[in-house]
Design a protein around this motif. Structure first.
Motif, PDB file in Angstrom:
ATOM      1  N   SER A 133       0.845  -1.191   0.000  1.00  0.00           N
ATOM      2  CA  SER A 133       0.000   0.000   0.000  1.00  0.00           C
ATOM      3  C   SER A 133       0.878   1.239   0.000  1.00  0.00           C
ATOM      4  N   GLY A 134       0.239   2.383  -0.131  1.00  0.00           N
ATOM      5  CA  GLY A 134       0.984   3.636  -0.115  1.00  0.00           C
ATOM      6  C   GLY A 134       0.399   4.628  -1.092  1.00  0.00           C
ATOM      7  N   PRO A 135       0.908   5.860  -1.067  1.00  0.00           N
ATOM      8  CA  PRO A 135       0.394   6.895  -1.968  1.00  0.00           C
ATOM      9  C   PRO A 135       0.441   6.495  -3.442  1.00  0.00           C
ATOM     10  N   MET A 136       1.451   5.720  -3.848  1.00  0.00           N
ATOM     11  CA  MET A 136       1.541   5.347  -5.258  1.00  0.00           C
ATOM     12  C   MET A 136       0.347   4.504  -5.679  1.00  0.00           C
ATOM     13  N   TYR A 137      -0.192   3.697  -4.744  1.00  0.00           N
ATOM     14  CA  TYR A 137      -1.338   2.863  -5.088  1.00  0.00           C
ATOM     15  C   TYR A 137      -2.635   3.664  -5.073  1.00  0.00           C
ATOM     16  N   TYR A 138      -2.811   4.549  -4.074  1.00  0.00           N
ATOM     17  CA  TYR A 138      -4.065   5.310  -4.117  1.00  0.00           C
ATOM     18  C   TYR A 138      -4.028   6.417  -5.159  1.00  0.00           C
ATOM     19  N   ILE A 139      -2.850   6.805  -5.584  1.00  0.00           N
ATOM     20  CA  ILE A 139      -2.776   7.736  -6.702  1.00  0.00           C
ATOM     21  C   ILE A 139      -3.176   7.018  -7.988  1.00  0.00           C
ATOM     22  N   ALA A 286       2.806   6.895   6.456  1.00  0.00           N
ATOM     23  CA  ALA A 286       1.838   6.095   7.213  1.00  0.00           C
ATOM     24  C   ALA A 286       1.107   5.126   6.293  1.00  0.00           C
ATOM     25  N   ALA A 287       0.868   5.562   5.077  1.00  0.00           N
ATOM     26  CA  ALA A 287       0.139   4.731   4.119  1.00  0.00           C
ATOM     27  C   ALA A 287       0.951   3.529   3.663  1.00  0.00           C
ATOM     28  N   LEU A 288       2.268   3.593   3.804  1.00  0.00           N
ATOM     29  CA  LEU A 288       3.131   2.517   3.325  1.00  0.00           C
ATOM     30  C   LEU A 288       3.104   1.290   4.234  1.00  0.00           C
ATOM     31  N   ILE A 289       2.670   1.454   5.477  1.00  0.00           N
ATOM     32  CA  ILE A 289       2.573   0.336   6.410  1.00  0.00           C
ATOM     33  C   ILE A 289       1.134   0.069   6.826  1.00  0.00           C
ATOM     34  N   ALA A 290       0.270   1.082   6.784  1.00  0.00           N
ATOM     35  CA  ALA A 290      -1.113   0.920   7.253  1.00  0.00           C
ATOM     36  C   ALA A 290      -1.847  -0.170   6.496  1.00  0.00           C
ATOM     37  N   GLY A 291      -1.551  -0.307   5.220  1.00  0.00           N
ATOM     38  CA  GLY A 291      -2.241  -1.301   4.408  1.00  0.00           C
ATOM     39  C   GLY A 291      -1.947  -2.732   4.789  1.00  0.00           C
ATOM     40  N   ASN A 292      -0.948  -2.976   5.610  1.00  0.00           N
ATOM     41  CA  ASN A 292      -0.626  -4.334   6.055  1.00  0.00           C
ATOM     42  C   ASN A 292      -1.415  -4.747   7.289  1.00  0.00           C
ATOM     43  N   ALA A 293      -2.157  -3.801   7.867  1.00  0.00           N
ATOM     44  CA  ALA A 293      -2.856  -4.076   9.120  1.00  0.00           C
ATOM     45  C   ALA A 293      -4.102  -4.936   8.900  1.00  0.00           C
ATOM     46  N   LYS A 294      -4.409  -5.750   9.909  1.00  0.00           N
ATOM     47  CA  LYS A 294      -5.651  -6.520   9.919  1.00  0.00           C
ATOM     48  C   LYS A 294      -6.737  -5.693  10.593  1.00  0.00           C
ATOM     49  N   THR A 295      -7.830  -5.478   9.910  1.00  0.00           N
ATOM     50  CA  THR A 295      -8.938  -4.716  10.490  1.00  0.00           C
ATOM     51  C   THR A 295     -10.207  -4.998   9.696  1.00  0.00           C
ATOM     52  N   ASP A 296     -11.357  -4.751  10.318  1.00  0.00           N
ATOM     53  CA  ASP A 296     -12.614  -5.011   9.613  1.00  0.00           C
ATOM     54  C   ASP A 296     -13.158  -3.769   8.919  1.00  0.00           C
ATOM     55  N   HIS A 297     -12.447  -2.624   9.064  1.00  0.00           N
ATOM     56  CA  HIS A 297     -12.884  -1.418   8.365  1.00  0.00           C
ATOM     57  C   HIS A 297     -11.697  -0.463   8.228  1.00  0.00           C
ATOM     58  N   PRO A 298     -11.491   0.130   7.050  1.00  0.00           N
ATOM     59  CA  PRO A 298     -10.372   1.053   6.839  1.00  0.00           C
ATOM     60  C   PRO A 298     -10.321   2.204   7.831  1.00  0.00           C
ATOM     61  N   VAL A 299     -11.475   2.695   8.258  1.00  0.00           N
ATOM     62  CA  VAL A 299     -11.513   3.848   9.162  1.00  0.00           C
ATOM     63  C   VAL A 299     -10.862   3.505  10.503  1.00  0.00           C
ATOM     64  N   LYS A 300     -11.026   2.270  10.966  1.00  0.00           N
ATOM     65  CA  LYS A 300     -10.431   1.893  12.247  1.00  0.00           C
ATOM     66  C   LYS A 300      -8.909   1.996  12.203  1.00  0.00           C
ATOM     67  N   GLN A 301      -8.309   1.482  11.139  1.00  0.00           N
ATOM     68  CA  GLN A 301      -6.862   1.590  11.036  1.00  0.00           C
ATOM     69  C   GLN A 301      -6.422   3.026  10.824  1.00  0.00           C
ATOM     70  N   ALA A 302      -7.241   3.818  10.147  1.00  0.00           N
ATOM     71  CA  ALA A 302      -6.924   5.238   9.954  1.00  0.00           C
ATOM     72  C   ALA A 302      -6.891   5.967  11.293  1.00  0.00           C
ATOM     73  N   LEU A 303      -7.837   5.652  12.166  1.00  0.00           N
ATOM     74  CA  LEU A 303      -7.867   6.255  13.496  1.00  0.00           C
ATOM     75  C   LEU A 303      -6.649   5.841  14.317  1.00  0.00           C
ATOM     76  N   VAL A 304      -6.291   4.559  14.236  1.00  0.00           N
ATOM     77  CA  VAL A 304      -5.109   4.072  14.951  1.00  0.00           C
ATOM     78  C   VAL A 304      -3.858   4.787  14.444  1.00  0.00           C
ATOM     79  N   ALA A 305      -3.749   4.935  13.140  1.00  0.00           N
ATOM     80  CA  ALA A 305      -2.565   5.559  12.547  1.00  0.00           C
ATOM     81  C   ALA A 305      -2.386   6.999  13.004  1.00  0.00           C
ATOM     82  N   MET A 306      -3.482   7.743  13.145  1.00  0.00           N
ATOM     83  CA  MET A 306      -3.351   9.163  13.487  1.00  0.00           C
ATOM     84  C   MET A 306      -2.900   9.373  14.932  1.00  0.00           C
ATOM     85  N   THR A 307      -3.072   8.356  15.797  1.00  0.00           N
ATOM     86  CA  THR A 307      -2.582   8.505  17.168  1.00  0.00           C
ATOM     87  C   THR A 307      -1.060   8.655  17.192  1.00  0.00           C
ATOM     88  N   GLY A 308      -0.395   8.098  16.181  1.00  0.00           N
ATOM     89  CA  GLY A 308       1.055   8.218  16.114  1.00  0.00           C
ATOM     90  C   GLY A 308       1.515   9.657  16.035  1.00  0.00           C
TER      91      GLY A 308
END
Length: 465
Positions: A133-139, A286-308
């Motif tokens: 994952s990462g900006p290159m993929y969502y771009i 953040a996008a380069l590692i976030a996509g490897n996370a296990k989660t049932d919804h993208p928003v949950k991992q997005a919230l976790v990522a922003m705590t960093g």
């Protein structure tokens, strides 16, 4: 024209007014469009990150838990930008630079949230069966093939930036502190770092995330614990230190004795650039590692990522800044506040180490020394993941072994080169990653808002009942 002069001219353009407007503007725009949820849902985000509520089920797709994904990201983010970077920001931009680091961090929470959400939404599986994952993929997949050139540009800049900001900058600072505190030769430090990094890197993402999950909490507690002791001992200086930060955020630092003075624009420039270096919001990392996370919804991992971003900037960087201001070590000509005598020869991590030692003695020096070593090494390992993901996008999985070799060589070499040159290169690489990523976030803002609204209108309400 020497290399430093060239890099200075390039950075003056890359970190000029247009880039600052783009950075602040993107963070502000996303904060508003997300209805301030990066602030109002911060407590919920921490619950997802550090309690059972955020645990993924065995049916959720991904490579690592969201906690390990966060720890890997923090391993890459909580580095010497929080120790040496803050010291550099204050000595070049004055105490007011801390204020602008806060602004970057607070607005950057929404930016990092958006990066991680898009990473989850547009992640793909590589030839090894792992997620990429990462900006290159969502771009490419979010904006379409006509923007693929922008995705390629980000991947190129990211692969090179990993060699600088996440690698040679860290090994350089580690080597400097190891020599100052323990008398260890930089050549030996560089070789040792390269060997240890290689042992972990060649173990792949699972080994990297496991190491990060173990060391990051311990490192943070060590450093923050030492800073808290200093603040407790000097509790009566805390409010004046905050007043100093707010005052110099909008007023120049006057020239005194050998001190040449600092204009407000330098506080903004150094606060923003070092703020980006410390929390990486807007860089797309953040996008380069976030996509490897296990989660049932993208928003949950997005919230976790922003705590960093909150942890790194609002907690760790603030601790460093307060210690430097309270001890007077922010003025390298001798300390405008407390008149601490030093000859201006210290910079980066060595300056922070001297500030800790001024209050805690030898123990303070060792706290910073070991923090620099562990923070820096974890960043070297964590940033390798970022560099590999970018390189993989450009060349596929077959050439990764070659990139690993280059990364390890850069780790050793970074310990032996000039600090100013390394920092200048890192600033340039940051900007070159940031610009294409922020453009993509602005263009994909509707996707971020739509997925966020859907989650909080259905999934979040259901789980809250």
């Amino acid at each position: 024209m020497d290399i430093m002069t060239l890099l200075a001219k390039i950075n003056a353009v890359l970190w000029g007014t247009p880039s600052l407007i783009l950075l602040f503007g993107t963070g502000l725009l996303l904060t508003i469009l997300l209805k301030g949820r990066s602030f109002t849902k911060l407590f919920y985000a921490f619950k997802l990150a550090f309690t059972k509520e955020g645990n993924a089920s065995s049916d959720d797709e991904g490579d690592v838990s969201n906690f390990k994904a966060l720890m890997t990201a923090l391993a890459a983010t909580i580095g010497n930008g929080n120790i040496a970077g803050v010291a550099t920001a204050i000595t070049l931009g004055g105490p007011g630079a801390i204020f602008w680091m806060w602004i970057v961090g607070l607005l950057g929470m929404a930016t990092k949230y958006a990066e991680a959400l898009l990473a989850m939404k547009y992640r793909v599986k590589n030839q090894n069966g792992e997620y990429s994952s990462g900006p290159m993929y969502y771009i490419e997949h979010g904006l379409g093939s006509k923007f693929k050139w922008l995705a390629i540009a980000f991947a190129i800049f990211g692969a090179f930036a990993a060699l600088g900001i996440g690698n040679s900058v860290q090994s350089n600072t580690i080597a400097q502190v190891a020599e100052d505190s323990f008398g260890i030769n930089s050549i030996f430090t560089g070789i040792l770092l390269a060997v240890l990094a290689g042992l972990i890197i060649f173990g792949g993402l699972q080994r990297i995330s496991t190491v990060a999950g173990f060391f990051v909490p311990l490192m943070a507690l060590l450093y923050i614990g030492g800073a808290l002791i200093i603040l407790f001992v000097n509790y009566d200086q805390i409010i004046p230190a905050f007043q100093t930060i707010f005052y110099y955020a909008f007023n120049p630092v006057a020239a005194t004795g050998g001190f040449v003075g600092i204009v407000v624009s330098e506080a903004i420039k150094n606060g923003v650039s070092r703020g980006i270096f410390s929390n990486e919001s807007g860089l797309g990392t953040a996008a380069l590692i976030a996509g490897n996370a296990k989660t049932d919804h993208p928003v949950k991992q997005a919230l976790v990522a922003m705590t960093g971003t909150f942890i790194v900037t609002i907690i760790v960087c603030t601790m460093t800044g307060l210690v430097l201001i309270i001890t007077g070590f922010w003025d390298t000509t001798g300390g405008l506040i407390s008149g601490v005598p030093h000859d201006g020869s210290l910079d980066g991590g060595a300056l922070t180490s001297a500030a800790f030692a001024h209050v805690l003695g030898t123990a303070g020096e060792y706290i910073v020394a070991f923090s620099v070593i562990f923070f820096g090494f974890s960043t070297i390992v964590g940033w390798y993941v970022y560099g590999e993901k970018c390189f993989e996008y450009l060349a596929g999985t077959k050439g990764i072994a070659g990139y690993r070799a280059i990364y390890i060589i850069a780790c050793a070499a970074g310990a032996m080169v000039n600090l100013a040159t390394v920092w200048a290169f890192a600033d340039m690489a940051n900007a070159l990653m940031m610009i294409p990523n922020l453009i993509a976030l602005i263009l994909l803002r509707k996707v971020v808002v739509q997925d966020t609204n859907e989650f909080f209108e259905s999934h979040y309400k259901a789980s809250a009942k």
